[in-house]
Design a protein around this motif. Sequence first.
Motif, PDB file in Angstrom:
ATOM      1  N   VAL A   4       0.838  -1.194   0.000  1.00 10.22           N
ATOM      2  CA  VAL A   4       0.000   0.000   0.000  1.00 10.22           C
ATOM      3  C   VAL A   4       0.875   1.247   0.000  1.00 10.22           C
ATOM      4  O   VAL A   4       1.782   1.373   0.806  1.00 10.22           O
ATOM      5  CB  VAL A   4      -0.940   0.032   1.240  1.00 10.22           C
ATOM      6  N   ASP A   5       0.619   2.136  -0.940  1.00  5.80           N
ATOM      7  CA  ASP A   5       1.270   3.444  -0.985  1.00  5.80           C
ATOM      8  C   ASP A   5       0.194   4.505  -0.819  1.00  5.80           C
ATOM      9  O   ASP A   5      -0.951   4.323  -1.258  1.00  5.80           O
ATOM     10  CB  ASP A   5       1.967   3.670  -2.331  1.00  5.80           C
ATOM     11  N   HIS A   6       0.551   5.606  -0.183  1.00  4.00           N
ATOM     12  CA  HIS A   6      -0.411   6.697  -0.055  1.00  4.00           C
ATOM     13  C   HIS A   6       0.318   8.035  -0.129  1.00  4.00           C
ATOM     14  O   HIS A   6       1.493   8.141   0.214  1.00  4.00           O
ATOM     15  CB  HIS A   6      -1.201   6.584   1.249  1.00  4.00           C
ATOM     16  N   ASN A   7      -0.386   9.020  -0.615  1.00  9.98           N
ATOM     17  CA  ASN A   7       0.114  10.387  -0.728  1.00  9.98           C
ATOM     18  C   ASN A   7      -1.034  11.345  -0.465  1.00  9.98           C
ATOM     19  O   ASN A   7      -2.190  11.048  -0.775  1.00  9.98           O
ATOM     20  CB  ASN A   7       0.657  10.677  -2.137  1.00  9.98           C
ATOM     21  N   ILE A   8      -0.711  12.499   0.093  1.00 14.32           N
ATOM     22  CA  ILE A   8      -1.688  13.567   0.224  1.00 14.32           C
ATOM     23  C   ILE A   8      -1.507  14.473  -0.988  1.00 14.32           C
ATOM     24  O   ILE A   8      -0.414  14.958  -1.257  1.00 14.32           O
ATOM     25  CB  ILE A   8      -1.483  14.376   1.524  1.00 14.32           C
ATOM     26  N   CYS A  17      -6.368  12.125   0.346  1.00 15.01           N
ATOM     27  CA  CYS A  17      -5.436  11.019   0.570  1.00 15.01           C
ATOM     28  C   CYS A  17      -5.620  10.029  -0.581  1.00 15.01           C
ATOM     29  O   CYS A  17      -6.663   9.387  -0.715  1.00 15.01           O
ATOM     30  CB  CYS A  17      -5.699  10.345   1.914  1.00 15.01           C
ATOM     31  N   HIS A  18      -4.605   9.926  -1.428  1.00 14.11           N
ATOM     32  CA  HIS A  18      -4.618   9.021  -2.572  1.00 14.11           C
ATOM     33  C   HIS A  18      -3.957   7.719  -2.132  1.00 14.11           C
ATOM     34  O   HIS A  18      -2.807   7.704  -1.709  1.00 14.11           O
ATOM     35  CB  HIS A  18      -3.854   9.652  -3.747  1.00 14.11           C
ATOM     36  N   VAL A  19      -4.700   6.608  -2.218  1.00 16.77           N
ATOM     37  CA  VAL A  19      -4.200   5.305  -1.782  1.00 16.77           C
ATOM     38  C   VAL A  19      -4.072   4.397  -2.998  1.00 16.77           C
ATOM     39  O   VAL A  19      -5.007   4.268  -3.790  1.00 16.77           O
ATOM     40  CB  VAL A  19      -5.152   4.663  -0.740  1.00 16.77           C
ATOM     41  N   CYS A  21      -3.249   0.495  -3.923  1.00 15.31           N
ATOM     42  CA  CYS A  21      -3.085  -0.879  -3.420  1.00 15.31           C
ATOM     43  C   CYS A  21      -2.473  -1.725  -4.529  1.00 15.31           C
ATOM     44  O   CYS A  21      -3.061  -1.879  -5.598  1.00 15.31           O
ATOM     45  CB  CYS A  21      -4.430  -1.463  -3.019  1.00 15.31           C
TER      46      CYS A  21
END
Length: 66
Positions: A4-8, A17-19, A21
């Motif tokens: 899982v990667d996430h960025n604001i 919040c962009h997630v 998977c």
Amino acid sequence: MEYVDHNIICIEGRRICHVLCKPSSQAVWLREDKKSEVFYRRFGPITYELSPRDATQYIQEHFKKY
């Protein structure tokens, strides 16, 4: 987290919040507490919680080494 990667990010002045998977080569269960685990399936932007029976069938079809 490995899958899982996430960025604001900002879209139209709003912080989102962009997630992302990533696919796994094996089944991954979520342990909600010490007594229960759940299995989720992603399909596009949708997440489905699968029953134990449905999870077993999905795992057998999608993870050939099981």
